[in-house]
Design an enzyme around this catalytic site. Structure first.
Site, PDB file in Angstrom:
ATOM      1  N   SER A 246      42.162  37.561  46.746  1.00 30.22           N
ATOM      2  CA  SER A 246      41.585  36.226  46.644  1.00 30.22           C
ATOM      3  C   SER A 246      40.376  36.161  47.561  1.00 30.22           C
ATOM      4  O   SER A 246      40.064  37.124  48.268  1.00 30.22           O
ATOM      5  CB  SER A 246      42.604  35.179  47.067  1.00 30.22           C
ATOM      6  OG  SER A 246      42.730  35.194  48.478  1.00 30.22           O
ATOM      7  N   LYS A 247      39.743  35.009  47.563  1.00 28.59           N
ATOM      8  CA  LYS A 247      38.520  34.835  48.364  1.00 28.59           C
ATOM      9  C   LYS A 247      38.768  35.116  49.848  1.00 28.59           C
ATOM     10  O   LYS A 247      37.857  35.478  50.569  1.00 28.59           O
ATOM     11  CB  LYS A 247      37.978  33.413  48.186  1.00 28.59           C
ATOM     12  CG  LYS A 247      37.450  33.185  46.773  1.00 28.59           C
ATOM     13  CD  LYS A 247      36.126  32.425  46.782  1.00 28.59           C
ATOM     14  CE  LYS A 247      35.480  32.394  45.410  1.00 28.59           C
ATOM     15  NZ  LYS A 247      36.087  31.449  44.479  1.00 28.59           N
TER      16      LYS A 247
END
Ligand code: GLU
Length: 491
Positions: A246-247
């Site tokens: 994820s980010k």
């Protein structure tokens, strides 16, 4: 080789092309190329609130940048709404689907109740057994209906996934899922099955997060008496901490890696290895070799770890080994992006000089950003001096005199080539009784602003005599003027 194999990549334009999506696209593409089949691009844009045309554009651009050109499409789901409605109606007529009048609020209340009683929620079938008369009455009252698929009461659905093997789901664990919302919009399941059927998709290759959707879709194929495609689900991609990528782990979009100066060849190679090990366990695999040896059966079902350091390593490997002709246009793009359009403004940097410069530097680059960044001095006279290098290599007060002298001699060196420049420098060092290394290091800082750079004489040749002479003189001036002020401040 031509075959009937047809695969599809079906991104939703609700975000940029994620590296996981790119890996899915790549595996579809490799599978199709390997088999002589076709890859179809489909844009799943039925979520009107979240889909954005500019994201579609960005996805197409990222795919093209990666070199994953599709053979048919893009096909837009938003243009096929009538087809989905017709399919829902067909299933309804055949008794395999039914209208559901439950409102979102009613469903929400029931779900909340189930949750508070710690019961797993699935649709309770309220509208399953309505008679035609009931339905007429509800419609007459102006109630809108969604269409739900009627999952068989008993039995199991099984399939053989190429990657995950035998998968079996008990129908009691499935709910009657929605096909068509009450506003006439299809759900993901309806759109996917209608399209995969119409596009004659033979193999559905997609992320493992879709495994739980597959039994529902197989039930739909069966209800439609249509052949079921073969499924291959790809392992999840995790960050180094083994959590889903994820980010939090850094950049996740293909575009962001492009912006960081990663080469498409390197990213493709890196993505290919997220789940697949080519024969011979090689890490650097040319695209032709990938096409030749790609095999879904060799894809692992274990989660793949996205290792940024490996990507960085691969990128430098590709930067080092790609033909300079391939790099040149990319480097030019980087330079113009940084306002250094054609290299030196005085026109001294011809195409051939630029080529030589890139050739000289490519083995040292970690990303394309190094060209306008760390290698800036090779493309403009407006470059900075690394204070550490200045402190280290210009500390001797005699350096200014030496650099001035070196400038004069370089101006007169004939021929100005590798051997000639080296001879000039070594002769001067000998005459002055200094180590050649001292002079080489001092000159390297003068010419590049850096303590580390390619061999000094190579640097001299790509910069050209005039620039070498003037930079050596300027360095000497700079040194003299900063004497007493502390050289290391110079920059
Ligand atoms: N649009 C879906 C997604 O972005 C893919 C659907 C599919 O491959 O079946 O995940």
């Amino acid at each position: 080789m031509v075959s009937d194999i047809r695969v599809r990549f079906a991104p939703s334009p609700t975000g940029y092309l994620h590296v996981g999506g790119a890996r899915t696209a790549l595996y579809n593409w490799l599978f199709a190329r390997h088999a002589g089949g076709l890859m179809i691009l489909r844009i799943e844009d039925t979520d009107v609130d979240r889909s954005k045309p500019e994201l579609t554009t960005a996805i197409l651009e990222s795919l093209e940048w990666l070199g994953l050109k599709w053979d048919e499409g893009p096909i837009y789901q938003s243009e096929r709404l009538d087809r989905y409605r017709a399919m829902a109606l067909n299933l309804e007529r055949a008794g395999r689907a039914y209208p559901c009048f439950c409102t979102p609020a009613e469903l929400q209340t029931k779900r909340a109740k189930a949750e508070s009683e710690r019961r797993p929620w699935k649709y309770d079938g309220t509208c399953r057994a309505l008679t035609e008369a009931d339905r007429e009455r509800l419609r007459a009252e102006g109630k809108l209906a969604a269409v739900r698929f009627r999952v068989p009461d008993s039995g199991v659905t099984t399939f053989e996934d190429i990657v995950f093997g035998h998968i079996e789901v008990d129908h009691r664990d499935l709910e009657d899922f929605v096909l068509l919302r009450s506003d006439g919009h299809p759900t993901y399941h309806l759109g996917v099955v209608a399209d995969d059927l119409d596009l004659r998709i033979t193999h559905v290759i997609r992320g493992a997060d879709h495994i739980s959707n597959t039994p529902k879709q197989i039930l739909m194929y069966q209800a439609l008496e249509a052949p079921t495609p073969i499924f291959a689900h790809l392992p999840l991609i995790l960050g180094p901490d083994k959590q889903r990528l994820s980010k939090r782990h850094g950049a996740t979009s293909v575009g962001a890696y492009r912006e960081q100066g990663v080469l498409p060849e390197a990213l493709v190679n890196f993505l290919a290895l997220l789940g697949w090990t080519p024969r011979g366990q090689k890490e650097i695999v040319a695209i032709e070799e990938m096409i030749r040896s790609f095999d879904l059966a060799a894809v692992s079902k274990s989660n793949a770890v996205f290792d940024l350091e490996k990507l960085a390593w691969m990128n430098s490997e590709y930067l080092r080994s790609l033909p300079v002709e391939r790099l040149l246009p990319l480097v030019k793009q980087e330079l113009s992006g940084a306002g250094l359009a054609m290299g030196f403004k005085d026109g001294e940097q011809t195409e051939e000089k630029l080529r030589q410069t890139v050739f000289l530097l490519q083995s040292r680059a970690r990303t394309l950003k190094d060209f306008p960044g760390a290698f800036r001095a090779f493309f403009t006279d407006d470059f900075a001096f690394d204070p550490e290098a200045v402190k280290k290599y210009w500390k001797d007060a005699a350096v200014a005199i030496l650099l001035d002298e070196l400038a004069g001699r370089m101006a007169a060196t004939e021929p100005f080539d590798l051997a000639g420049t080296e001879r000039t420098l070594r002769t001067l060092a000998e005459e002055k009784g200094v180590k050649a290394g001292v002079l080489i290091n001092a000159a390297r800082v003068a010419l590049t602003g850096q303590g580390v750079a390619p061999g000094l004489f190579d640097v001299m040749l790509v910069l050209g005599r005039n620039r070498v002479v003037s930079r050596l003189r300027q360095a000497a001036d700079r040194l003299r003027s900063s004497e007493g002020h502390g050289l290391s401040q110079g920059n």
